[in-house]
Design an enzyme around this catalytic site. Structure first.
Site, PDB file in Angstrom:
ATOM      1  N   HIS A   1       0.825  -1.204   0.000  1.00  0.00           N
ATOM      2  CA  HIS A   1       0.000   0.000   0.000  1.00  0.00           C
ATOM      3  C   HIS A   1       0.857   1.251   0.000  1.00  0.00           C
ATOM      4  CE1 HIS A   1      -3.255   2.760   1.507  1.00  0.00           C
ATOM      5  NE2 HIS A   1      -3.902   2.068   0.585  1.00  0.00           N
ATOM      6  N   CYS A   2       2.009   1.183   0.619  1.00  0.00           N
ATOM      7  CA  CYS A   2       2.893   2.347   0.711  1.00  0.00           C
ATOM      8  C   CYS A   2       3.461   2.784  -0.638  1.00  0.00           C
ATOM      9  CB  CYS A   2       4.064   2.051   1.643  1.00  0.00           C
ATOM     10  SG  CYS A   2       3.604   1.499   3.288  1.00  0.00           S
TER      11      CYS A   2
END
Length: 356
Positions: free
Chosen positions: A343-344
């Site tokens: 997600h980062c």
């Protein structure tokens, strides 16, 4: 040069959509900073190629690269991973590092006269409280992307990273006190003032606060390692009942907070406990391993896995929550040596009905 929105986004009808709403594209910043993965960088670009290949089956993938040389190196890896190359676009926009969730724009949309319009919110990026200079190129990414897309920009003038906020697209936002109230971000703002900025720029009505993040997270408790909406009323949250876990007290406190929360209609949420992987170490350092750091694409959900016993139960649970998408576990032991996961390194661009 990007244009400015003539008023605050919420006043113009803009909102931040939920991640599961249709995407026009996913944005990535190609990795190049070897110091972020000391001793392991050689294999890191292959992770980005795997991500792009999986996502390109269902949406465009837009990749930031420094120059033509970096673009060609990326293309080579993408061809090896059998990516759908006609759905991949490169943008020569420089970056300091690869964490586009945090340094990229937050896209917002509005419905107007039967059409959906796109705009970008440009937060100040200061490398998670000034931890990793320089960050000047990263801070300029939102306006440079907006200029390339020809969309207007709103600038709140506060420090905020995309990984610190999570929305259900219908008025609710999850975040943490450890991050947004940290004095290394916006020491001049109160909780109430921060909530008002989030309302005015993201179109949310209520902010839901968790407490502390997991061990090893250098972002000061980003929500995307803790709790995620999977639909408007369902929250999947990292959980452990093992009192020996270094995350036990923080996760138990967050779970109690979630149980006490209500949606805009006064109803409790459907809460789903997400397994916590056994601790992952490298060089004696505990890394921020969390299955909550998944990314919802148009046709797939990409989930970090770590080669531990909890991987399979976590994947099964998420597949049940996303029955219309293919849940794919991607090995991330090397990636989280950079202290972030899937997600980062992804940022969604909502669909507008017009392919930009």
């Amino acid at each position: 040069m990007s244009q400015r929105l003539p008023d605050l986004p919420a006043r113009l009808g803009f909102r931040m959509p939920a991640e599961w709403e249709p995407h026009a594209a996913t944005w990535l910043s190609w990795p190049h900073k070897e110091e972020s993965w000391p001793g392991l960088f050689t294999d890191i670009p292959k992770v980005w190629a795997e991500l792009a290949a999986a996502l390109s089956s269902g949406e465009d993938v837009c990749i930031l690269v420094r120059d033509a040389t970096m673009e060609e190196a990326a293309r080579l890896l993408l061809r090896e991973r059998l990516a759908t190359l006609e759905r991949i676009r490169f943008f020569h926009i420089p970056t300091n590092d690869a964490w586009i969730r945090d340094h990229g724009p937050t896209f917002v949309v509005r419905e107007l006269e039967g059409a959906r319009e796109l705009a970008a919110v440009d937060w100040i990026f200061n490398a998670w409280g000034g931890k990793y200079p320089p960050w000047d190129d990263d801070d300029a990414v939102p306006t440079r992307i907006a200029a390339r897309l020809g969309i207007p920009v709103a600038s709140p003038g506060i420090v905020l990273e995309g990984g610190s906020i999570e929305v259900n697209g219908r008025g609710l936002l999850l975040t943490t006190e450890q991050c947004l109230l940290n004095p290394n971000r916006n020491p001049h703002l109160s909780r109430e003032e921060i909530e008002e900025v989030l309302r005015l720029y993201l179109g949310v009505q209520q902010v839901l606060w968790l407490g502390q993040g997991i061990v090893g997270d250098d972002t000061d408790g980003h929500i995307d390692d803790l709790a995620r909406f999977t639909d408007e009323r369902t929250i999947v949250a990292a959980y452990t009942d093992d009192s020996c876990s270094p995350d036990f007290y923080a996760l138990q406190d967050n779970w109690r907070r979630l149980q006490a929360m209500r949606d805009l209609d006064g109803r409790p949420f459907h809460l789903v406990p997400l397994p916590t992987p056994e601790p992952v170490f490298f060089g004696g350092q505990q890394l921020p391993a969390s299955y909550a750091n998944f990314y919802i694409g148009n046709s797939v959900v990409l989930v970090p896995v770590f080669g531990v016993a909890q991987d399979r139960p976590a994947l099964r649970l998420l597949q049940e929550l996303f029955p219309t998408r293919r849940v794919i576990g991607l090995p991330c032991r090397e990636l989280i040596w950079g202290l972030g996961a899937i997600h980062c390194v992804t940022q969604q661009q909502p669909a507008t009905g017009k392919n930009r």
